[in-house]
Design an enzyme around this catalytic site. Structure first.
Site, mmCIF file in Angstrom:
data_model
loop_
_atom_site.group_PDB
_atom_site.id
_atom_site.type_symbol
_atom_site.label_atom_id
_atom_site.label_comp_id
_atom_site.label_asym_id
_atom_site.label_seq_id
_atom_site.Cartn_x
_atom_site.Cartn_y
_atom_site.Cartn_z
ATOM 1 N N GLY A 188 46.722 109.970 71.517
ATOM 2 C CA GLY A 188 45.375 109.979 71.754
ATOM 3 C C GLY A 188 44.858 111.363 72.311
ATOM 4 O O GLY A 188 43.711 111.372 72.765
ATOM 5 N N ARG A 280 52.952 119.459 69.206
ATOM 6 C CA ARG A 280 53.506 120.160 68.380
ATOM 7 C C ARG A 280 54.680 120.927 69.077
ATOM 8 O O ARG A 280 54.439 121.390 70.410
ATOM 9 C CB ARG A 280 52.542 121.396 67.735
ATOM 10 C CG ARG A 280 51.450 120.747 66.957
ATOM 11 C CD ARG A 280 50.348 121.524 66.371
ATOM 12 N NE ARG A 280 51.177 122.405 65.548
ATOM 13 C CZ ARG A 280 51.255 122.308 64.185
ATOM 14 N NH1 ARG A 280 50.825 121.026 63.597
ATOM 15 N NH2 ARG A 280 51.936 122.873 63.274
ATOM 16 N N HIS A 452 13.049 125.760 72.379
ATOM 17 C CA HIS A 452 12.682 124.110 72.151
ATOM 18 C C HIS A 452 11.991 123.900 70.610
ATOM 19 O O HIS A 452 11.112 124.423 70.162
ATOM 20 C CB HIS A 452 11.648 123.841 73.013
ATOM 21 C CG HIS A 452 11.141 122.422 73.222
ATOM 22 N ND1 HIS A 452 11.933 121.263 73.432
ATOM 23 C CD2 HIS A 452 9.699 121.786 72.559
ATOM 24 C CE1 HIS A 452 11.252 120.021 73.175
ATOM 25 N NE2 HIS A 452 10.131 120.644 72.797
#
Length: 473
Positions: A188, A280, A452
């Site tokens: 995970g 890996r 914004h």
């Protein structure tokens, strides 16, 4: 007669070819030895293809929910063959771009397997490279400097054999012609969670089995908890604290099952495929290191702060030295290594300023220390946090789960870490990375006027929240 170069790069992945380009810019005569294709794992079996698939999954997921945007999309489906074709088209385009950059920089590219040679008639010191070509021919090249950038490959668990059919890594999964109905993902971490999110969006039944007590165990705990909640809400089955038993693997008749020890005993997991995603391992074998004084410890090449090995003219970068196995890290390491060769006295790399991303839905990104790490290092911390829920742009986008969290030194007001989970946070984390590089304080971030509506307002509000000044909290 052997050809001579100022620099030979062993491996043409992201770190290798970026280093080669920087060396060319500095006036070096450069060569790359690559056994497959320029671009390496990132371009052909990692970052790029996986994100192309993730994007298709995201579009499919959005279309399924088109109604909530007031859009009628009709019957929604996907053609996985076309998805794969699009992915390959992106790879091919980028590959051509790298080939162009090699020509532009007058960088010689040798196709074949490169092996480092010890002192010989070709060179009084270790570092000459023998190139073994596919047709059986061999060629020797002699560099003044050698850069090892041989990358990594998927790791598996002892006894859990990758057969490419029932049991696969991400390498094989990226080549699927069609998706399975169900998958058990062992691991995970970042890669496992990206695949879990993508496959779930495509309608695959997904179970994630993780050895640690939470998914994304190196993320801030609040971020891990929030992502687990959101994935479970999407019906992804997440089992943590589970030790997979490789010897329990059984396969046949289109199904595979595997067992794992959990708190309450042993649980059986069954699916069409098992995708192993447990990290890996560095490619240090069969490249001739035994002919040199280079040290390999815990499976990775040992280097100093400027990426020199025990042979001072031989450097190593990227996944082969361990650490943060990320493409952008390898690139930066490559640039610093080459600049050190050229006598430019670069600053050593500060890995706490490296942004790290998970391209799941929602995305996760961070830079710097987690709250737990900061406390363990003795900092008195204060936290600024702002949710995407009240943010106008997040509501407009239709994805307002998640938050931005700042970890700050209470004594000095220094920014120690920034952690984000939410839509497009992998595009937002660079602002936090710049803040870390400039040693910005939350006050300075809060004083920076953000447009914004924008998602980046969450960073400004989280910075203001550090001192209880957030407007929309």
């Amino acid at each position: 007669m052997s050809q001579e170069f100022d620099l030979v790069v062993l491996g043409g992945g992201t770190g290798g070819y970026v280093a080669a380009i920087r060396a060319s810019q500095l006036g070096m005569k450069v060569a790359i030895v690559e056994k497959e294709k320029l671009g390496g794992t990132c371009l052909h079996r990692g970052c790029i293809p996986s994100k192309a698939l993730l994007r298709s999954a995201e579009v499919f997921s959005t279309l399924k929910e088109a109604d909530k945007y007031g859009v009628s999309a009709g019957t929604v489906g996907y053609d996985f063959t076309k998805i794969q074709e699009r992915k390959q088209g992106i790879i091919d385009q980028l590959h051509k771009g790298i080939q162009y950059l090699m020509k532009k920089g007058s960088i010689t590219v040798f196709e074949g397997i490169g092996r480092v040679m010890g002192p010989s008639i070709f060179s009084p010191q270790a570092g000459a490279v023998r190139i073994e070509k596919e047709n059986g021919d061999q060629e020797m090249i002699v560099p003044r400097f050698l850069l090892l950038a041989t990358g990594s490959r998927p790791r598996t668990l002892p006894g859990l054999v990758i057969d490419g059919s029932y049991v696969v890594t991400s390498d094989e999964a990226l080549q699927w012609e069609q998706l399975p109905a169900s998958v058990v993902i062992v691991g995970g971490g970042v890669i496992g969670i990206e695949w879990a999110s993508m496959l779930n969006d495509f309608g695959v039944e997904v179970t994630v089995v993780e050895y640690a007590d939470r998914i994304l165990p190196f993320e801030d705990e609040e971020v891990s908890k929030e992502l687990a909640r959101l994935l479970k809400k999407r019906k992804v089955n997440i089992v943590t604290g589970a030790k997979v038993l490789p010897e329990s693997l059984e396969k046949g008749e289109g199904k595979v099952s595997i067992q794992a020890e959990i708190k309450d005993g042993v649980q059986i997991f069954e699916a069409e495929k098992v995708l192993v995603s447990v990290g890996r391992q560095a490619n240090v074998e069969n490249i001739g290191l035994e002919a040199t004084e280079i040290k390999v410890e815990r499976g990775v090449v040992v280097v100093n702060e400027f990426f020199q090995t025990a042979e001072s003219h031989i450097y190593a970068i990227g996944d082969v030295i361990g650490g943060l196995q990320l493409a952008h890290v390898a690139s930066h390491e490559g640039i610093l290594a080459v600049e050190h060769m050229a006598g430019q006295n670069p600053h050593p790399m500060d890995y706490t300023k490296v942004p790290k991303c998970t391209y799941s839905r929602p995305e996760v990104a961070n830079v710097g220390l987690t709250e737990k790490e900061a406390k363990e290092q003795g900092y008195d911390v204060k936290i600024g946090k702002f949710s995407f829920k009240p943010l106008g742009k997040a509501l407009i986008h239709g994805e307002n789960d998640g938050f931005v969290k700042l970890v700050v030194d209470a004594k000095t007001n220094d920014l120690l870490g920034v952690h984000m989970i939410g839509t497009h946070v992998t595009d937002m984390i660079s602002e936090a990375g710049l803040a870390r590089v400039l040693d910005a304080t939350p006050w300075e971030i809060g004083q920076t006027i953000h447009p914004h509506p924008s998602l980046s307002e969450a960073i400004m509000e989280a910075a203001q929240a550090v001192d209880g000044k957030a407007i929309h909290n």
